[in-house]
Design a protein around this motif. Structure first.
Motif, PDB file in Angstrom:
ATOM      1  N   ASP A  69       0.824  -1.210   0.000  1.00 60.08           N
ATOM      2  CA  ASP A  69       0.000   0.000   0.000  1.00 60.08           C
ATOM      3  C   ASP A  69       0.856   1.257   0.000  1.00 60.08           C
ATOM      4  O   ASP A  69       1.899   1.278   0.667  1.00 60.08           O
ATOM      5  CB  ASP A  69      -0.844   0.030   1.285  1.00 60.08           C
ATOM      6  N   LYS A  73       0.892   2.483  -7.152  1.00 59.73           N
ATOM      7  CA  LYS A  73       0.562   1.801  -8.406  1.00 59.73           C
ATOM      8  C   LYS A  73      -0.287   2.702  -9.314  1.00 59.73           C
ATOM      9  O   LYS A  73       0.001   2.849 -10.497  1.00 59.73           O
ATOM     10  CB  LYS A  73      -0.179   0.488  -8.121  1.00 59.73           C
ATOM     11  N   PHE A  94      -7.296  -5.734  -9.673  1.00 56.25           N
ATOM     12  CA  PHE A  94      -7.726  -6.966  -9.007  1.00 56.25           C
ATOM     13  C   PHE A  94      -7.894  -6.706  -7.515  1.00 56.25           C
ATOM     14  O   PHE A  94      -6.938  -6.486  -6.800  1.00 56.25           O
ATOM     15  CB  PHE A  94      -6.734  -8.105  -9.270  1.00 56.25           C
ATOM     16  N   LYS A  95      -9.148  -6.715  -7.115  1.00 54.54           N
ATOM     17  CA  LYS A  95      -9.505  -6.471  -5.714  1.00 54.54           C
ATOM     18  C   LYS A  95      -9.760  -7.813  -5.039  1.00 54.54           C
ATOM     19  O   LYS A  95      -9.575  -8.862  -5.641  1.00 54.54           O
ATOM     20  CB  LYS A  95     -10.781  -5.620  -5.663  1.00 54.54           C
ATOM     21  N   LYS A  96     -10.269  -7.749  -3.822  1.00 57.28           N
ATOM     22  CA  LYS A  96     -10.700  -8.977  -3.147  1.00 57.28           C
ATOM     23  C   LYS A  96     -11.662  -9.717  -4.061  1.00 57.28           C
ATOM     24  O   LYS A  96     -12.610  -9.122  -4.553  1.00 57.28           O
ATOM     25  CB  LYS A  96     -11.450  -8.600  -1.866  1.00 57.28           C
ATOM     26  N   PRO A  97     -11.452 -11.007  -4.285  1.00 57.28           N
ATOM     27  CA  PRO A  97     -12.321 -11.731  -5.231  1.00 57.28           C
ATOM     28  C   PRO A  97     -13.779 -11.759  -4.768  1.00 57.28           C
ATOM     29  O   PRO A  97     -14.058 -11.845  -3.580  1.00 57.28           O
ATOM     30  CB  PRO A  97     -11.750 -13.145  -5.228  1.00 57.28           C
ATOM     31  N   ARG A 109     -10.373 -15.351 -13.283  1.00 58.06           N
ATOM     32  CA  ARG A 109     -10.681 -13.931 -13.474  1.00 58.06           C
ATOM     33  C   ARG A 109      -9.515 -13.194 -14.141  1.00 58.06           C
ATOM     34  O   ARG A 109      -9.679 -12.116 -14.699  1.00 58.06           O
ATOM     35  CB  ARG A 109     -11.028 -13.270 -12.141  1.00 58.06           C
ATOM     36  N   ARG A 125      -2.370  -4.871  -9.305  1.00 54.36           N
ATOM     37  CA  ARG A 125      -2.445  -6.147  -8.596  1.00 54.36           C
ATOM     38  C   ARG A 125      -2.788  -7.212  -9.636  1.00 54.36           C
ATOM     39  O   ARG A 125      -3.132  -6.882 -10.764  1.00 54.36           O
ATOM     40  CB  ARG A 125      -3.439  -6.157  -7.435  1.00 54.36           C
ATOM     41  N   GLU A 129      -1.387 -11.786  -6.128  1.00 55.12           N
ATOM     42  CA  GLU A 129      -2.053 -11.691  -4.826  1.00 55.12           C
ATOM     43  C   GLU A 129      -2.349 -13.085  -4.261  1.00 55.12           C
ATOM     44  O   GLU A 129      -2.427 -13.270  -3.052  1.00 55.12           O
ATOM     45  CB  GLU A 129      -3.360 -10.898  -4.932  1.00 55.12           C
ATOM     46  N   ASP A 130      -2.485 -14.054  -5.170  1.00 55.93           N
ATOM     47  CA  ASP A 130      -2.832 -15.405  -4.741  1.00 55.93           C
ATOM     48  C   ASP A 130      -1.669 -16.176  -4.141  1.00 55.93           C
ATOM     49  O   ASP A 130      -1.841 -17.300  -3.653  1.00 55.93           O
ATOM     50  CB  ASP A 130      -3.492 -16.151  -5.912  1.00 55.93           C
ATOM     51  N   VAL A 133      -1.120 -11.901  -0.470  1.00 50.00           N
ATOM     52  CA  VAL A 133      -2.097 -11.747   0.625  1.00 50.00           C
ATOM     53  C   VAL A 133      -2.676 -13.104   1.031  1.00 50.00           C
ATOM     54  O   VAL A 133      -2.885 -13.383   2.214  1.00 50.00           O
ATOM     55  CB  VAL A 133      -3.201 -10.728   0.249  1.00 50.00           C
ATOM     56  N   VAL A 134      -2.881 -13.962   0.041  1.00 47.38           N
ATOM     57  CA  VAL A 134      -3.470 -15.271   0.332  1.00 47.38           C
ATOM     58  C   VAL A 134      -2.551 -16.112   1.216  1.00 47.38           C
ATOM     59  O   VAL A 134      -3.000 -16.803   2.132  1.00 47.38           O
ATOM     60  CB  VAL A 134      -3.808 -16.002  -0.999  1.00 47.38           C
ATOM     61  N   LEU A 139      -5.335 -17.607   3.558  1.00 50.98           N
ATOM     62  CA  LEU A 139      -6.696 -17.695   3.022  1.00 50.98           C
ATOM     63  C   LEU A 139      -6.975 -19.045   2.379  1.00 50.98           C
ATOM     64  O   LEU A 139      -8.129 -19.424   2.195  1.00 50.98           O
ATOM     65  CB  LEU A 139      -6.950 -16.558   2.011  1.00 50.98           C
TER      66      LEU A 139
END
Ligand code: AMP
Ligand code: MG
Length: 270
Positions: A69, A73, A94-97, A109, A125, A129-130, A133-134, A139
């Motif tokens: 953050d 970007k 690409f936000k939270k799915p 996606r 993003r 992210e997978d 953050v995942v 997650l």
């Protein structure tokens, strides 16, 4: 002219982000004002190259932007592509799915957003992210995200084999600079909307994110989809580097003008 090769991560090389100075200026000796003028000039050159890319119609270009953050970007996209015809570029955030996205594999996606012929797509993003953050937020189980480095390499190989030129930039902002930028968001009434207290939760996980970035970058920097670690504590230099990477990338494509209709050179329009 900046030698961007120093920011490029060679395939198979381990990455220690502590070795990458977010304030590095490489061999650039100009002033900030000169840097900014250069970015504007380069954006116009990118516009001309984009038109050629579109006319040629045989190549696709994908720019992946990843960062913590406040690394900038959105602002990078604005400056680097400022002079580029909006028709020729498409930004895919690409936000939270969503629930529907989560009901599919994680690349579903992403694949639908890749560039078509003559197009530049910018991922704000991405599928990374997978494994970021995942991973940090657990997650999915580790045995699931561990497999994803191979999936991602295979996916990018597929895109490259089918005619997509891929470049990936990690905007490397320091922990200290992030504190200042988050504080500025809180202090400025017109920037407060950008702040969420969740940003501070992510900040607490900084070392975990750095470890996740290091592994992702070192395992997925390839000749056909290289990662660049872009120094991002100085906004103008960050923009300059990303702009240079794109110019080199588009400049390296073998672009032709399409054959005109036969005999039109003798036409006189009355
Ligand atoms: P922003 O880019 O600041 O608007 O934030 C988008 C948010 O979506 C970030 O917190 C990302 O980490 C999150 N995000 C993006 N992709 C994924 C994903 N695949 N799984 C979970 N969160 C994600
Ligand atoms: Mg955010």
């Amino acid at each position: 002219m900046i030698d961007i090769s120093r920011f490029r991560v060679p395939p198979g090389q381990g990455v220690d982000l502590a070795d990458h100075d977010p304030r590095d200026l490489a061999d650039f000796t100009g002033s900030k004002a000169e840097g900014k003028a250069l970015i504007r000039d380069q954006s116009h050159r990118l516009d001309a190259l984009q038109e050629h890319l579109y006319a040629d119609g045989r190549h696709r270009v994908l720019l992946v932007l990843q960062a913590m953050d406040t690394a900038g970007k959105d602002s990078t996209i604005r400056h680097v592509f400022g002079a580029v015809d909006p028709i020729g570029v498409r930004v895919a955030p690409f936000k939270k799915p969503s629930e529907r996205e989560l009901a599919h594999d994680y690349l579903w996606r992403v694949h639908s957003q890749v560039p078509g012929n003559g197009e530049i797509a910018i991922f704000n993003r991405s599928h990374y992210e997978d494994v970021l953050v995942v991973r940090v937020r657990s997650l999915v189980p580790e045995e699931s995200w561990r497999k994803r480095y191979d999936h991602i390499n295979d996916f990018e190989r597929l895109l490259a084999d089918e005619g997509t030129t891929i470049v990936k930039c990690f905007l490397n902002v320091s922990f200290e600079e992030q504190a200042e930028r988050l504080q500025a968001r809180i202090d400025r009434p017109d920037k407060r909307w950008k702040f969420s207290s969740g940003d501070l939760d992510e900040r607490k996980l900084w070392p975990d994110y750095m470890a996740a970035y290091e592994e992702a970058i070192s395992r997925t920097s390839t000749d056909h989809a290289p990662w660049y670690v872009v120094p991002a504590d100085r906004k103008w230099f960050r923009n300059l580097v990303v702009s240079r990477i794109l110019l080199d990338t588009l400049g390296g494509l073998d672009l032709d003008w399409p054959e005109p209709e036969e005999g039109i050179e003798d036409i006189v329009v009355v």
